[in-house]
Design an enzyme around this catalytic site. Sequence first.
Site, PDB file in Angstrom:
ATOM      1  N   THR A 120       0.821  -1.210   0.000  1.00 11.04           N
ATOM      2  CA  THR A 120       0.000   0.000   0.000  1.00 11.04           C
ATOM      3  C   THR A 120       0.853   1.258   0.000  1.00 11.04           C
ATOM      4  OG1 THR A 120      -1.442   1.300   1.455  1.00 11.04           O
ATOM      5  CG2 THR A 120      -0.153  -0.380   2.513  1.00 11.04           C
ATOM      6  N   TYR A 144      -1.161  -0.323  10.550  1.00 10.16           N
ATOM      7  CA  TYR A 144      -1.541  -0.921   9.262  1.00 10.16           C
ATOM      8  C   TYR A 144      -0.392  -0.781   8.258  1.00 10.16           C
ATOM      9  CZ  TYR A 144      -3.555  -1.392   4.617  1.00 10.16           C
ATOM     10  OH  TYR A 144      -3.771  -1.755   3.317  1.00 10.16           O
TER      11      TYR A 144
HETATM   12  N1  LIG Z   1      -8.811  -1.541  -0.584  1.00 10.42           N
HETATM   13  C1  LIG Z   1      -7.769  -0.719  -0.763  1.00 10.42           C
HETATM   14  O1  LIG Z   1      -7.930   0.437  -1.172  1.00 10.42           O
HETATM   15  C2  LIG Z   1      -6.355  -1.214  -0.496  1.00 10.42           C
HETATM   16  C3  LIG Z   1      -5.298  -0.304  -0.650  1.00 10.42           C
HETATM   17  C4  LIG Z   1      -4.000  -0.757  -0.423  1.00 10.42           C
HETATM   18  C5  LIG Z   1      -3.753  -2.076  -0.069  1.00 10.42           C
HETATM   19  N2  LIG Z   1      -4.804  -2.928   0.099  1.00 10.42           N
HETATM   20  C6  LIG Z   1      -4.498  -4.325   0.477  1.00 10.42           C
HETATM   21  O2  LIG Z   1      -5.097  -5.184  -0.455  1.00 10.42           O
HETATM   22  C7  LIG Z   1      -5.486  -6.403   0.174  1.00 10.42           C
HETATM   23  C8  LIG Z   1      -6.937  -6.689  -0.148  1.00 10.42           C
HETATM   24  O3  LIG Z   1      -7.751  -5.597   0.299  1.00 10.42           O
HETATM   25  P1  LIG Z   1      -9.329  -5.628   0.107  1.00 10.42           P
HETATM   26  O4  LIG Z   1      -9.799  -4.212   0.073  1.00 10.42           O
HETATM   27  O5  LIG Z   1      -9.672  -6.538  -1.009  1.00 10.42           O
HETATM   28  O6  LIG Z   1      -9.760  -6.238   1.513  1.00 10.42           O
HETATM   29  P2  LIG Z   1     -10.815  -7.408   1.841  1.00 10.42           P
HETATM   30  O7  LIG Z   1     -11.028  -7.363   3.326  1.00 10.42           O
HETATM   31  O8  LIG Z   1     -12.010  -7.299   0.970  1.00 10.42           O
HETATM   32  O9  LIG Z   1     -10.007  -8.732   1.456  1.00 10.42           O
HETATM   33  C9  LIG Z   1      -9.131  -9.367   2.356  1.00 10.42           C
HETATM   34  C10 LIG Z   1      -9.502 -10.844   2.380  1.00 10.42           C
HETATM   35  O10 LIG Z   1      -8.588 -11.527   3.226  1.00 10.42           O
HETATM   36  C11 LIG Z   1      -9.301 -12.452   4.008  1.00 10.42           C
HETATM   37  N3  LIG Z   1      -8.518 -12.699   5.239  1.00 10.42           N
HETATM   38  C12 LIG Z   1      -8.177 -11.821   6.199  1.00 10.42           C
HETATM   39  N4  LIG Z   1      -7.439 -12.431   7.144  1.00 10.42           N
HETATM   40  C13 LIG Z   1      -7.290 -13.733   6.755  1.00 10.42           C
HETATM   41  C14 LIG Z   1      -6.649 -14.860   7.304  1.00 10.42           C
HETATM   42  N5  LIG Z   1      -6.018 -14.792   8.486  1.00 10.42           N
HETATM   43  N6  LIG Z   1      -6.693 -16.026   6.625  1.00 10.42           N
HETATM   44  C15 LIG Z   1      -7.355 -16.129   5.455  1.00 10.42           C
HETATM   45  N7  LIG Z   1      -8.006 -15.087   4.880  1.00 10.42           N
HETATM   46  C16 LIG Z   1      -7.974 -13.899   5.534  1.00 10.42           C
HETATM   47  C17 LIG Z   1     -10.650 -11.804   4.276  1.00 10.42           C
HETATM   48  O11 LIG Z   1     -11.672 -12.732   4.596  1.00 10.42           O
HETATM   49  C18 LIG Z   1     -10.909 -11.100   2.946  1.00 10.42           C
HETATM   50  O12 LIG Z   1     -11.615 -11.926   2.043  1.00 10.42           O
HETATM   51  C19 LIG Z   1      -5.199  -6.222   1.661  1.00 10.42           C
HETATM   52  O13 LIG Z   1      -3.979  -6.866   1.964  1.00 10.42           O
HETATM   53  C20 LIG Z   1      -5.080  -4.716   1.812  1.00 10.42           C
HETATM   54  O14 LIG Z   1      -4.243  -4.365   2.874  1.00 10.42           O
HETATM   55  C21 LIG Z   1      -6.104  -2.533  -0.105  1.00 10.42           C
END
Ligand SMILES: NC(=O)c1ccc[n+]([C@@H]2O[C@H](COP(=O)([O-])OP(=O)(O)OC[C@H]3O[C@@H](n4cnc5c(N)ncnc54)[C@H](O)[C@@H]3O)[C@@H](O)[C@H]2O)c1
Length: 331
Positions: A120, A144
């Site tokens: 991120t 985070y």
């Molecule tokens: N949404 C954004 O704008 C953004 C920006 C930068 C980085 N990210 C990163 O991208 C990734 C995905 O983000 P997202 O928005 O799709 O989030 P999200 O919460 O929709 O997806 C994360 C998934 O990981 C699963 N998960 C969490 N902990 C787990 C575990 N211990 N074991 C198995 N599964 C687990 C959750 O059930 C979920 O389906 C994350 O790592 C987040 O930090 C997101």
Amino acid sequence: MNERTPILVAGGAGYIGSHTCLRLHEAGFLPIVYDNLSNGWESFVQWGPLEVGDINDAARLDAVLARHKPAAIIHFAAFIEVGFSVAEPGAFYANNVGGTITLFEAARRAGIDKLVFSSTCATYGAPVYVPMDEKHPQAPLNPYGRSKLMVEQILADLDQYKAFRSVVLRYFNAAGADPEGRIGEKHEPETHAIPLAIAAARGERDAFTLFGSDYDTRDGTCVRDYIHVLDLADAHVLALKWLLDGGESTAFNLGTGEGTTVRELVGAIERRSNTPFPLIPAERRAGDAPSLVANNDKARTGLGWSPRYDLQEIIDHAWAWHANGALALKR
Ligand SMILES: NC(=O)c1ccc[n+]([C@@H]2O[C@H](COP(=O)([O-])OP(=O)(O)OC[C@H]3O[C@@H](n4cnc5c(N)ncnc54)[C@H](O)[C@@H]3O)[C@@H](O)[C@H]2O)c1
């Protein structure tokens, strides 16, 4: 017919992971989703099998990796909420760093040495210059961002000492949805600006809270770089191919390079909905940088990637998904 190459997608039932599974399928891969469904949706898993499991569960990971023999891993699984990271840093690091190490070690036991990691722009912290390139100093402002930077550092060591190659993708603000409405954004709790503003515009929330209107930006509100989730998904497929083709470990920023203020975002959503909606001015949130905009030159030249969707399309797709898909999703 050629067999599809299996790819393990940890966190593939979530927002960005599910859109990446769609693009992996279209590119001829077989996405194997590994997700504990803590924040994901079973109905988002449409392009390959779902293995319900936790990245903290080494035995379960060993069994799934032995069954599917993926060629590589794409790792999205994490807690994503900054507020929770501040409230419960221990639990947050246990999942995002501890669980991730468990996943990496299971991968190595299974003979897998290629991984794409969701990082991120929050690893950069307060901008020293904007737009930010990959060489910008990394000084995250909250647990985070630090959890993601720690994993980047672990990946650098695994590359150096264990020949475990990775591509780190640093997303700016993921937004939008599948234009065909099969999947989209739904987090619980929702903290992202576009779904919150759409809910306010549709009268599902009383108002939209504007955190800070005295920043040194063109209208006083924060500037963010909104990137369509399918543009992110495309970059994951390109990063995977980079690794499969023998490319070295590296990091890429994924953003459009265009900044949008929160007020501009609200205006665009009001135009889409044809109704103004109430804004509640609030104090700045601790740790919110005034402006986060990507320099994406490295991804353009290195991966041959370029974003296809503009802000209007992001809002149109998010709007359609919200009205037809998100509201129907129930735990
Ligand atoms: N949404 C954004 O704008 C953004 C920006 C930068 C980085 N990210 C990163 O991208 C990734 C995905 O983000 P997202 O928005 O799709 O989030 P999200 O919460 O929709 O997806 C994360 C998934 O990981 C699963 N998960 C969490 N902990 C787990 C575990 N211990 N074991 C198995 N599964 C687990 C959750 O059930 C979920 O389906 C994350 O790592 C987040 O930090 C997101």
